[in-house]
Design a protein around this motif. Structure first.
Motif, PDB file in Angstrom:
ATOM      1  N   LYS A  48      -6.437  -7.505   2.099  1.00 17.41           N
ATOM      2  CA  LYS A  48      -6.479  -8.552   1.072  1.00 17.41           C
ATOM      3  C   LYS A  48      -5.422  -9.618   1.332  1.00 17.41           C
ATOM      4  O   LYS A  48      -5.719 -10.818   1.289  1.00 17.41           O
ATOM      5  CB  LYS A  48      -6.258  -7.959  -0.325  1.00 17.41           C
ATOM      6  CG  LYS A  48      -7.386  -7.101  -0.819  1.00 17.41           C
ATOM      7  CD  LYS A  48      -7.279  -6.721  -2.274  1.00 17.41           C
ATOM      8  CE  LYS A  48      -5.966  -6.168  -2.712  1.00 17.41           C
ATOM      9  NZ  LYS A  48      -5.968  -5.688  -4.101  1.00 17.41           N
TER      10      LYS A  48
ATOM     11  N   LEU B  23      -5.935  -1.402   2.336  1.00 16.32           N
ATOM     12  CA  LEU B  23      -6.694  -2.213   1.381  1.00 16.32           C
ATOM     13  C   LEU B  23      -5.922  -3.476   1.022  1.00 16.32           C
ATOM     14  O   LEU B  23      -6.444  -4.590   1.149  1.00 16.32           O
ATOM     15  CB  LEU B  23      -7.019  -1.402   0.132  1.00 16.32           C
ATOM     16  CG  LEU B  23      -7.878  -2.085  -0.922  1.00 16.32           C
ATOM     17  CD1 LEU B  23      -9.277  -2.311  -0.374  1.00 16.32           C
ATOM     18  CD2 LEU B  23      -7.941  -1.267  -2.183  1.00 16.32           C
ATOM     19  N   ASN B  24      -4.683  -3.324   0.590  1.00 14.81           N
ATOM     20  CA  ASN B  24      -3.869  -4.502   0.283  1.00 14.81           C
ATOM     21  C   ASN B  24      -3.521  -5.262   1.548  1.00 14.81           C
ATOM     22  O   ASN B  24      -3.352  -6.481   1.508  1.00 14.81           O
ATOM     23  CB  ASN B  24      -2.595  -4.102  -0.466  1.00 14.81           C
ATOM     24  CG  ASN B  24      -2.857  -3.837  -1.922  1.00 14.81           C
ATOM     25  OD1 ASN B  24      -3.575  -4.577  -2.572  1.00 14.81           O
ATOM     26  ND2 ASN B  24      -2.283  -2.768  -2.435  1.00 14.81           N
TER      27      ASN B  24
ATOM     28  N   ASP C 244       0.831  -1.211   0.000  1.00 19.94           N
ATOM     29  CA  ASP C 244       0.000   0.000   0.000  1.00 19.94           C
ATOM     30  C   ASP C 244       0.862   1.255   0.000  1.00 19.94           C
ATOM     31  O   ASP C 244       0.586   2.208  -0.728  1.00 19.94           O
ATOM     32  CB  ASP C 244      -0.918   0.029   1.223  1.00 19.94           C
ATOM     33  CG  ASP C 244      -2.130  -0.855   1.072  1.00 19.94           C
ATOM     34  OD1 ASP C 244      -2.536  -1.113  -0.067  1.00 19.94           O
ATOM     35  OD2 ASP C 244      -2.660  -1.291   2.113  1.00 19.94           O
TER      36      ASP C 244
ATOM     37  N   GLY D 251     -10.426  -7.262  -3.608  1.00 23.54           N
ATOM     38  CA  GLY D 251     -10.304  -5.818  -3.784  1.00 23.54           C
ATOM     39  C   GLY D 251     -11.583  -5.190  -4.296  1.00 23.54           C
ATOM     40  O   GLY D 251     -11.957  -4.094  -3.873  1.00 23.54           O
TER      41      GLY D 251
ATOM     42  N   THR E 282      -2.149   3.319  -2.763  1.00 22.10           N
ATOM     43  CA  THR E 282      -3.594   3.086  -2.712  1.00 22.10           C
ATOM     44  C   THR E 282      -4.097   3.412  -1.310  1.00 22.10           C
ATOM     45  O   THR E 282      -3.358   3.908  -0.471  1.00 22.10           O
ATOM     46  CB  THR E 282      -3.927   1.614  -3.049  1.00 22.10           C
ATOM     47  OG1 THR E 282      -3.291   0.771  -2.089  1.00 22.10           O
ATOM     48  CG2 THR E 282      -3.469   1.252  -4.439  1.00 22.10           C
TER      49      THR E 282
ATOM     50  N   LEU F 188     -14.099  -5.111  -1.375  1.00 22.60           N
ATOM     51  CA  LEU F 188     -13.730  -4.068  -0.416  1.00 22.60           C
ATOM     52  C   LEU F 188     -13.968  -2.673  -0.983  1.00 22.60           C
ATOM     53  O   LEU F 188     -14.424  -1.772  -0.271  1.00 22.60           O
ATOM     54  CB  LEU F 188     -12.263  -4.217  -0.013  1.00 22.60           C
ATOM     55  CG  LEU F 188     -11.941  -5.373   0.918  1.00 22.60           C
ATOM     56  CD1 LEU F 188     -10.443  -5.482   1.127  1.00 22.60           C
ATOM     57  CD2 LEU F 188     -12.646  -5.195   2.244  1.00 22.60           C
ATOM     58  N   SER F 189     -13.653  -2.472  -2.247  1.00 21.33           N
ATOM     59  CA  SER F 189     -13.874  -1.161  -2.863  1.00 21.33           C
ATOM     60  C   SER F 189     -15.349  -0.812  -2.926  1.00 21.33           C
ATOM     61  O   SER F 189     -15.734   0.334  -2.684  1.00 21.33           O
ATOM     62  CB  SER F 189     -13.271  -1.129  -4.267  1.00 21.33           C
ATOM     63  OG  SER F 189     -11.877  -1.240  -4.200  1.00 21.33           O
TER      64      SER F 189
END
Length: 154
Positions: A75, A71-72, A62, A113, A67, A116-117
């Motif tokens: 994941k 988030l990553n 990240d 992803g 980003t 989550l987005s």
């Protein structure tokens, strides 16, 4: 000692990924060393260290690509947990199952992803099937090489 090895592995993956992005961008697009590291830890360690490595690798990724922070991380943590769970249920210590799990993790990463987005109210475009297939095969081949090298290190 295990923490130092994990930090060294994460730093090496970060350095090699950055160098590949700079000097070999075609290869960097088809290989995610952070994913390979997370899958390796998921297959060879207990779930808790694998999830810590997943969170750490995701947060480093990240910070490198800019980003949404976390988030990553989420994941990769989820992928480490799933790989560790499947690794405890099935024999995944041979080349073909490891290749399959690397390809499956590569396909699962953008799907997580996307979910989550959407949950965060962000828009995300999934990569094409051919791009995912190329990245999955790249992760599988390079991951098997990394697993082979890691098995021979002390």
């Amino acid at each position: 000692m295990k923490v130092a090895k994990a930090a060294l592995a994460l730093a090496a993956a970060c350095l090699v990924q950055m160098l590949m992005s700079r000097y070999l961008p075609q290869l960097a697009r088809r290989c995610d060393l952070f994913m390979i590291l997370v899958v390796y830890y998921g297959l060879t360690r207990k779930p808790a260290p694998a999830m810590v490595m997943g969170a750490s690798a995701g947060l480093v990724e990240d910070s490198l690509i800019g980003t949404i922070l976390g988030l990553n991380g989420f994941k990769k943590t989820l992928i480490a947990y799933l790989v560790g769970s499947f690794g405890s249920l099935f024999m995944l210590n041979q080349a073909i199952p490891r290749f399959g799990i690397l390809v499956a993790a590569t396909f699962l990463d953008p799907l997580i992803g996307l979910v989550l987005s959407l949950a965060l109210g962000q828009g995300l475009v999934l990569p094409g099937v051919l791009d995912l297939l190329q990245k999955g095969i790249g992760n599988g081949v390079i991951g098997l090489c990394v697993f082979w090298i890691a098995a021979r290190l002390p």
